[in-house]
Motif scaffolding. Structure first.
Motif, PDB file in Angstrom:
ATOM      1  N   LYS A 113       0.812  -1.245   0.052  1.00 48.06           N
ATOM      2  CA  LYS A 113       0.123  -0.055  -0.005  1.00 48.06           C
ATOM      3  C   LYS A 113       0.842   1.107   0.045  1.00 48.06           C
ATOM      4  O   LYS A 113       1.883   1.387   0.718  1.00 48.06           O
ATOM      5  N   ARG A 114       0.626   2.237  -1.036  1.00 50.07           N
ATOM      6  CA  ARG A 114       1.069   3.426  -1.081  1.00 50.07           C
ATOM      7  C   ARG A 114       0.744   4.227   0.153  1.00 50.07           C
ATOM      8  O   ARG A 114      -0.269   4.515   0.488  1.00 50.07           O
ATOM      9  N   GLY A 115       1.828   4.747   0.806  1.00 49.18           N
ATOM     10  CA  GLY A 115       1.823   5.665   2.060  1.00 49.18           C
ATOM     11  C   GLY A 115       1.200   6.987   1.557  1.00 49.18           C
ATOM     12  O   GLY A 115       1.545   7.499   0.522  1.00 49.18           O
ATOM     13  N   ARG A 116       0.455   7.731   2.399  1.00 55.59           N
ATOM     14  CA  ARG A 116      -0.105   8.938   2.287  1.00 55.59           C
ATOM     15  C   ARG A 116       0.964  10.132   2.284  1.00 55.59           C
ATOM     16  O   ARG A 116       0.693  10.899   1.161  1.00 55.59           O
ATOM     17  N   ASP A 117       1.706  10.007   3.073  1.00 56.49           N
ATOM     18  CA  ASP A 117       2.721  11.310   3.114  1.00 56.49           C
ATOM     19  C   ASP A 117       3.818  11.294   2.278  1.00 56.49           C
ATOM     20  O   ASP A 117       4.266  11.949   1.432  1.00 56.49           O
ATOM     21  N   ASN A 118       4.702   9.899   2.262  1.00 54.54           N
ATOM     22  CA  ASN A 118       5.759   9.919   1.490  1.00 54.54           C
ATOM     23  C   ASN A 118       5.655   9.140   0.107  1.00 54.54           C
ATOM     24  O   ASN A 118       6.734   9.070  -0.597  1.00 54.54           O
ATOM     25  N   GLY A 119       4.790   8.445  -0.113  1.00 50.29           N
ATOM     26  CA  GLY A 119       4.504   7.709  -1.440  1.00 50.29           C
ATOM     27  C   GLY A 119       5.027   6.303  -1.429  1.00 50.29           C
ATOM     28  O   GLY A 119       5.226   5.574  -2.379  1.00 50.29           O
TER      29      GLY A 119
END
Length: 191
Positions: A113-119
């Motif tokens: 899953k891609r993180g919201r803040d750092n991608g």
């Protein structure tokens, strides 16, 4: 439309796009052009005695009623997994080969899953429950409570390989507190 190709080992007519997928499983499907290739009498007789309706009755005999059946308009990955499930894995002939969520249980596993803040993509646990009608996502592997509970009836998932940078990339859009949310995930295995 335009079934100018055929799998002479399965006895079905297929379109150009699906012929490429069938060629990738030569142990199951042998493909020829209807117009350009030579056909021997045995192949023609096999095609005449089978056909798409006969194959559908055989290979989809135990297909769950909720299962989405892709069309030529769907993306390559979705069509490929449908063809592999139907002809290679024979999931709709033998119900014991179907995934557990097909029988009213649940499926648990990990997606990137891609993180919201750092991608950055991180491994996260997801649980799909047919009984609850929900997809749950946990931000820690040992978390007791899910970070998000996405009701299937309010969820949309689309393949987004270019946007996510992986051939099995998926964008999941859902409602939370009357607001549209997106999460971006992928798995190494297209199935």
């Amino acid at each position: 439309p335009d079934p100018d190709w055929a799998s002479h080992s399965l006895g079905i007519f297929i379109c150009l796009n699906c012929s490429g997928i069938h060629r990738n499983i030569p142990q199951v499907s042998k493909v020829k052009s209807v117009r350009l290739d030579d056909w021997d009498d045995a192949q023609v007789e096999f095609m005449a005695s089978n056909g798409n309706n006969v194959a559908k009755a055989k290979y989809e005999s135990k297909m769950p009623p909720f299962y989405y059946k892709p069309t030529y308009l769907d993306c390559q990955l979705l069509r490929e997994q449908w063809i592999r499930a139907k002809y290679e894995r024979k999931e709709f002939i033998h119900s014991e080969k179907q995934e557990p969520y097909s029988a009213g249980r649940y499926r648990e596993g990990f997606l990137w899953k891609r993180g919201r803040d750092n991608g950055q993509f991180l491994s996260r646990k997801f649980v799909l429950s047919e009984r609850e009608g929900a997809l749950k996502y946990f931000n820690k592997n040992d978390a007791k409570e899910p970070k998000a509970i996405m009701k299937i009836e309010h969820l949309n998932a689309t393949f987004q390989p270019a946007k996510i940078g992986n051939p099995h990339g998926l964008q999941i859009t859902y409602l939370k507190d009357n607001s549209t949310r997106n999460i971006f995930v992928y798995h190494e295995d297209g199935k």
